[in-house]
Write an enzyme that holds these catalytic residues in place. Structure first.
Site, PDB file in Angstrom:
ATOM      1  N   ARG A   1      50.414  25.974  73.151  1.00 14.15           N
ATOM      2  CA  ARG A   1      48.700  26.210  72.106  1.00 14.15           C
ATOM      3  C   ARG A   1      47.755  24.973  72.486  1.00 14.15           C
ATOM      4  NH1 ARG A   1      47.715  29.841  67.222  1.00 14.15           N
ATOM      5  NH2 ARG A   1      48.567  27.524  66.163  1.00 14.15           N
TER       6      ARG A   1
ATOM      7  N   THR B   1      41.795  24.745  71.669  1.00 18.57           N
ATOM      8  CA  THR B   1      41.221  25.641  71.271  1.00 18.57           C
ATOM      9  C   THR B   1      41.681  27.043  71.461  1.00 18.57           C
ATOM     10  OG1 THR B   1      42.618  26.052  73.818  1.00 18.57           O
ATOM     11  CG2 THR B   1      39.615  25.471  73.785  1.00 18.57           C
TER      12      THR B   1
ATOM     13  N   ASP C   1      54.493  24.687  61.541  1.00 15.28           N
ATOM     14  CA  ASP C   1      54.349  24.959  62.868  1.00 15.28           C
ATOM     15  C   ASP C   1      57.057  24.867  63.642  1.00 15.28           C
ATOM     16  OD1 ASP C   1      55.550  24.002  65.418  1.00 15.28           O
ATOM     17  OD2 ASP C   1      53.589  23.063  65.174  1.00 15.28           O
TER      18      ASP C   1
ATOM     19  N   ASP D   1      57.680  22.312  65.215  1.00 14.55           N
ATOM     20  CA  ASP D   1      58.550  21.570  64.991  1.00 14.55           C
ATOM     21  C   ASP D   1      59.570  21.303  63.980  1.00 14.55           C
ATOM     22  OD1 ASP D   1      56.462  19.701  66.237  1.00 14.55           O
ATOM     23  OD2 ASP D   1      54.724  19.936  64.806  1.00 14.55           O
TER      24      ASP D   1
HETATM   25  C1  PRP Z   1      53.622  28.301  68.508  1.00 18.81           C
HETATM   26  C2  PRP Z   1      54.815  29.679  68.499  1.00 18.81           C
HETATM   27  C3  PRP Z   1      53.872  30.905  69.433  1.00 18.81           C
HETATM   28  C4  PRP Z   1      52.342  30.193  69.527  1.00 18.81           C
HETATM   29  C5  PRP Z   1      52.063  31.146  68.599  1.00 18.81           C
HETATM   30  O1  PRP Z   1      53.687  27.802  69.919  1.00 18.81           O
HETATM   31  O2  PRP Z   1      55.870  29.693  68.980  1.00 18.81           O
HETATM   32  O3  PRP Z   1      54.448  30.567  70.937  1.00 18.81           O
HETATM   33  O4  PRP Z   1      51.963  29.187  68.850  1.00 18.81           O
HETATM   34  O5  PRP Z   1      50.482  30.884  68.588  1.00 18.81           O
HETATM   35  P1  PRP Z   1      49.292  32.046  68.914  1.00 18.81           P
HETATM   36  O6  PRP Z   1      49.886  34.050  68.235  1.00 18.81           O
HETATM   37  O7  PRP Z   1      48.153  31.906  68.656  1.00 18.81           O
HETATM   38  O8  PRP Z   1      49.179  31.758  70.825  1.00 18.81           O
HETATM   39  P2  PRP Z   1      53.957  26.491  69.936  1.00 18.81           P
HETATM   40  O9  PRP Z   1      52.697  26.737  70.692  1.00 18.81           O
HETATM   41  O10 PRP Z   1      53.342  25.493  68.579  1.00 18.81           O
HETATM   42  O11 PRP Z   1      54.516  25.673  71.215  1.00 18.81           O
HETATM   43  P3  PRP Z   1      55.824  25.190  71.243  1.00 18.81           P
HETATM   44  O12 PRP Z   1      56.699  26.647  70.866  1.00 18.81           O
HETATM   45  O13 PRP Z   1      56.233  24.512  71.618  1.00 18.81           O
HETATM   46  O14 PRP Z   1      55.872  24.135  69.702  1.00 18.81           O
HETATM   47  N1  URA Z   2      52.653  28.457  66.000  1.00 20.86           N
HETATM   48  C1  URA Z   2      53.393  27.795  64.772  1.00 20.86           C
HETATM   49  O1  URA Z   2      54.461  27.203  65.648  1.00 20.86           O
HETATM   50  N2  URA Z   2      53.398  28.023  63.351  1.00 20.86           N
HETATM   51  C2  URA Z   2      51.677  28.882  63.202  1.00 20.86           C
HETATM   52  O2  URA Z   2      51.779  29.115  61.519  1.00 20.86           O
HETATM   53  C3  URA Z   2      50.543  28.908  64.145  1.00 20.86           C
HETATM   54  C4  URA Z   2      51.300  28.863  65.295  1.00 20.86           C
END
Ligand code: PRP
Ligand code: URA
Length: 209
Positions: free
Chosen positions: A104, A108, A200, A203
């Site tokens: 994400r 945005t 997160d 993380d």
């Molecule tokens: C997080 C999570 C989803 C997304 C959810 O990933 O694992 O993929 O956010 O958010 P959304 O429903 O608003 O799209 P992130 O983009 O943080 O990436 P990561 O898994 O690499 O940490």
């Molecule tokens: N992605 C995450 O990892 N946690 C949230 O709460 C939303 C998006």
């Protein structure tokens, strides 16, 4: 309209509570996610079609059951979806694994695609898309669209925690995709994080913050 299945098994809920706790470290977080994924995998595969197979036990011949047709593909949304793969693989060791890389944009909140590698015969398989967090639903919807563009017709979405906004969006854009979650939380905050959520997920799985 797709169905939303909330896996309210006591062991799933118990493990999820420990995961939500901010004092829980990466090692336990990963382990619990794997355990929950196995338990959720049990529910998500509950209605797989069976067929008969003639076998011979040490005692006699019998007509036994086996799963019919091509089996599963697991498609984690990178990174956090990776944390749910091993649990499902424990249940279905023959499942093939594809990967969709999305993150994400922090401002945005829109998903950005950076990787896609899928099994060649994915369109013939039941595809389980994994991602612990369904927040705005943007990442899930983009991943589902990519799979459909490659011919997938039988897709299920497996998440740990979902916001109502994410569920509504997936149901609106992909009414054929059932959603399996351990919990539906209250809302999103101004940073599009799930409240109360668990923070997160990426993380916490990989220890990057
Ligand atoms: C997080 C999570 C989803 C997304 C959810 O990933 O694992 O993929 O956010 O958010 P959304 O429903 O608003 O799209 P992130 O983009 O943080 O990436 P990561 O898994 O690499 O940490
Ligand atoms: N992605 C995450 O990892 N946690 C949230 O709460 C939303 C998006």
């Amino acid at each position: 309209m797709s169905q939303v299945h909330v896996i309210d098994h006591p062991m799933v809920q118990h493990k999820l509570t420990i995961m939500r706790d901010k004092e829980t470290g990466s090692k336990d977080f990963r382990q619990l996610l794997e355990e929950i994924s196995l338990l959720m995998g049990y529910e998500i595969t509950r209605d797989l079609p069976l067929e008969n197979k003639e076998i011979e036990t040490p005692i006699c011949k019998m007509t036994a059951k086996k799963v019919r047709g091509r089996k599963l593909a697991i498609v984690p949304i990178l990174r956090a979806g990776m944390g749910m793969v091993k649990g499902i693989q424990t249940l279905v060791p023959v499942a093939k694994v594809g990967h969709i890389g999305l993150y994400r944009n922090e401002t945005t909140h829109e998903p950005v695609v950076y990787y896609c590698k899928l099994p060649e015969d994915i369109q013939e398989r039941l595809v389980i898309v994994t991602d612990p967090m369904l927040a705005t639903g943007g990442s899930a919807c983009d991943a589902l669209k990519m799979l459909k563009e490659r011919g997938c017709k039988n897709i299920r979405m497996m998440c740990l925690v979902a916001a109502p906004e994410g569920i509504e969006r997936v149901q609106r854009e992909h009414p054929d995709v059932d959603i399996y979650v351990a919990a539906i939380d209250e809302k999103l905050n101004e940073d599009a994080y799930i409240v109360p959520g668990l923070g997160d997920a990426g993380d916490r799985i990989f220890g990057t913050k």
